[in-house]
Design a protein around this motif. Sequence first.
Motif, mmCIF file in Angstrom:
data_model
loop_
_atom_site.group_PDB
_atom_site.id
_atom_site.type_symbol
_atom_site.label_atom_id
_atom_site.label_comp_id
_atom_site.label_asym_id
_atom_site.label_seq_id
_atom_site.Cartn_x
_atom_site.Cartn_y
_atom_site.Cartn_z
ATOM 1 N N ARG A 88 0.855 -1.173 0.054
ATOM 2 C CA ARG A 88 0.105 -0.024 0.001
ATOM 3 C C ARG A 88 0.995 1.270 0.006
ATOM 4 N NH1 ARG A 88 -3.682 -2.289 5.073
ATOM 5 N NH2 ARG A 88 -1.572 -2.538 5.980
ATOM 6 N N GLU A 89 0.408 2.351 0.688
ATOM 7 C CA GLU A 89 1.434 3.492 0.749
ATOM 8 C C GLU A 89 2.456 3.126 1.894
ATOM 9 O OE1 GLU A 89 -1.121 6.633 1.932
ATOM 10 O OE2 GLU A 89 -0.303 6.233 3.964
ATOM 11 N N ALA A 90 3.712 3.919 1.802
ATOM 12 C CA ALA A 90 4.551 3.711 2.597
ATOM 13 C C ALA A 90 4.216 3.838 4.187
ATOM 14 C CB ALA A 90 5.786 4.547 2.639
ATOM 15 N N VAL A 91 4.431 3.034 5.121
ATOM 16 C CA VAL A 91 4.518 2.584 6.403
ATOM 17 C C VAL A 91 2.870 2.698 6.668
ATOM 18 C CG1 VAL A 91 5.080 3.498 8.687
ATOM 19 C CG2 VAL A 91 6.287 4.321 6.614
ATOM 20 N N SER A 92 2.194 1.906 6.064
ATOM 21 C CA SER A 92 0.749 1.679 6.268
ATOM 22 C C SER A 92 0.137 0.571 7.205
ATOM 23 C CB SER A 92 -0.004 1.531 4.967
ATOM 24 O OG SER A 92 0.755 0.226 4.064
ATOM 25 N N GLY A 93 1.219 -0.275 7.497
ATOM 26 C CA GLY A 93 0.771 -1.324 8.510
ATOM 27 C C GLY A 93 0.889 -0.914 9.826
ATOM 28 N N SER A 94 1.153 -1.871 11.013
ATOM 29 C CA SER A 94 1.101 -1.561 12.227
ATOM 30 C C SER A 94 2.220 -0.250 12.759
ATOM 31 C CB SER A 94 1.609 -2.969 12.817
ATOM 32 O OG SER A 94 1.383 -2.939 14.140
ATOM 33 N N SER A 95 3.091 -0.300 12.118
ATOM 34 C CA SER A 95 3.914 0.609 12.598
ATOM 35 C C SER A 95 3.430 2.321 12.311
ATOM 36 C CB SER A 95 5.328 0.961 11.443
ATOM 37 O OG SER A 95 6.012 -0.343 11.636
ATOM 38 N N GLY A 96 2.292 2.252 11.434
ATOM 39 C CA GLY A 96 1.521 3.498 11.341
ATOM 40 C C GLY A 96 0.216 3.572 12.348
ATOM 41 N N ARG A 97 0.122 2.486 13.266
ATOM 42 C CA ARG A 97 -1.222 2.403 13.531
ATOM 43 C C ARG A 97 -1.094 2.253 15.247
ATOM 44 N NH1 ARG A 97 -4.513 1.891 9.420
ATOM 45 N NH2 ARG A 97 -3.581 1.835 7.583
#
Length: 378
Positions: A88-97
């Motif tokens: 997806r877009e950069a850093v769209s997983g858990s690191s961004g949530r």
Amino acid sequence: MPSRNDTPESPFAALRDLKPALPYSNSAISYWHRTTRAFAHLRANETSPLPVSTKYTIIGSGLSGSLTAFELIKSGIPAEQILILEAREAVSGSSGRNAGHVRPDPCSEFSGYAIVHGSDKALEIVKHEMVVLDLVQEFVKTHNIDCEFRPKQTFDVCLTREIAESEMRNVEQYVSAGGSLDHIRYHEGNDAKERTGVHDALSAWEWPAATIHPVKLAQWLLSSSIDKGCKLFTHCPVIQITQNEDETWNMHTNRGMVSTNKVIHCTNAYAGSLLPQLSAMLLTPIKVQMHSLIPDQAFSGGNMLQASMALRYEEHRYYALTQMEKDGTIIFGVAKPSGFTFDDTSYTDELVIEGLEKFEESHDRPSHYSLSVLHTIG
Ligand SMILES: Cc1cc2nc3c(=O)[nH]c(=O)nc-3n(C[C@H](O)[C@H](O)[C@H](O)COP(=O)(O)OP(=O)(O)OC[C@H]3O[C@@H](n4cnc5c(N)ncnc54)[C@H](O)[C@@H]3O)c2cc1C
């Protein structure tokens, strides 16, 4: 840590039927995402043709993927030989949530680690968590990274007799395994209420931790590698990996194929879709819901929270609370195994209501705030 048996009454029983999945393309935008939309590489190479081959391919652009690229380059590997593929877009997983905590946890996690790995390894894990806090601090300082890293005290606040006793047992087990209490303080009764500001606190454990803007850190890592020649391709999910006779790998994506000498999986909860041996029983997509609150005067200016905390009610149910120093946003999370899913596109109203009730209940300060929700899995 919950026991992962699959008896019908275990919260983890549902995992047996959970099939691996790729990241959803329409994931929700979290607070961390909302405050970093100007990142130049957010949608890097989203339509560019893929290279035919590369030496190293990292799958996933979260903290693991971005740090792996950074460290490979630091170890002497030419940046041009590294490709990062992100679904997806950069850093769209858990690191961004996540909750934005850099928080070693000797007080509630030790016995869970010990059940799975034994006391010696559990002690190593907890010590490692403490080292990570120091290393992150040093790393951010050395590179002068603008990621809102702030050292602060953290509390584990025990709100029921059951959890107060369980944390005490946990700490005793940690100490008898050789764990140090040098940096940990214990508060009880009125002392716990006063120190934490939580009026129903029965006891509290306190130790050093920090808060951070995780997406700013990951974006800094990505920029640093891209500036040196590493390539990031966003919106490019890897759907299958096959091995060639010469032991190179073919990465099949929905935009074509890349062959590569080495594959580094940094896919977190989605690992099982490419590595079936890492089923959901091992790498579990737990749905946890974080909320960002913009507070009124009750939690603003001089009234801001000085420490972060976990409000603990039961073994598998707690509420994470931090306040970002830069803009005063409160990050409040409802953590309980409320469901296992790869779907991070929407949030659950029931958890919003529960979270707000608990937040208001915990601090005796009538307040108003505007709310947004950042649903997350990891
Ligand atoms: C609610 C919540 C709160 C948390 N709070 C904290 C906290 O306060 N402090 C803390 O230290 N940790 C916290 N964590 C854990 C922490 O966020 C994660 O451990 C960490 O972000 C994992 O980083 P990662 O790079 O491994 O995974 P991710 O950040 O999830 O990155 C994986 C990436 O891989 C991509 N991907 C997956 N499959 C594919 C594929 N097939 N092809 C291409 N791309 C793919 C995904 O889109 C994603 O961007 C929390 C986690 C959750 C869920």
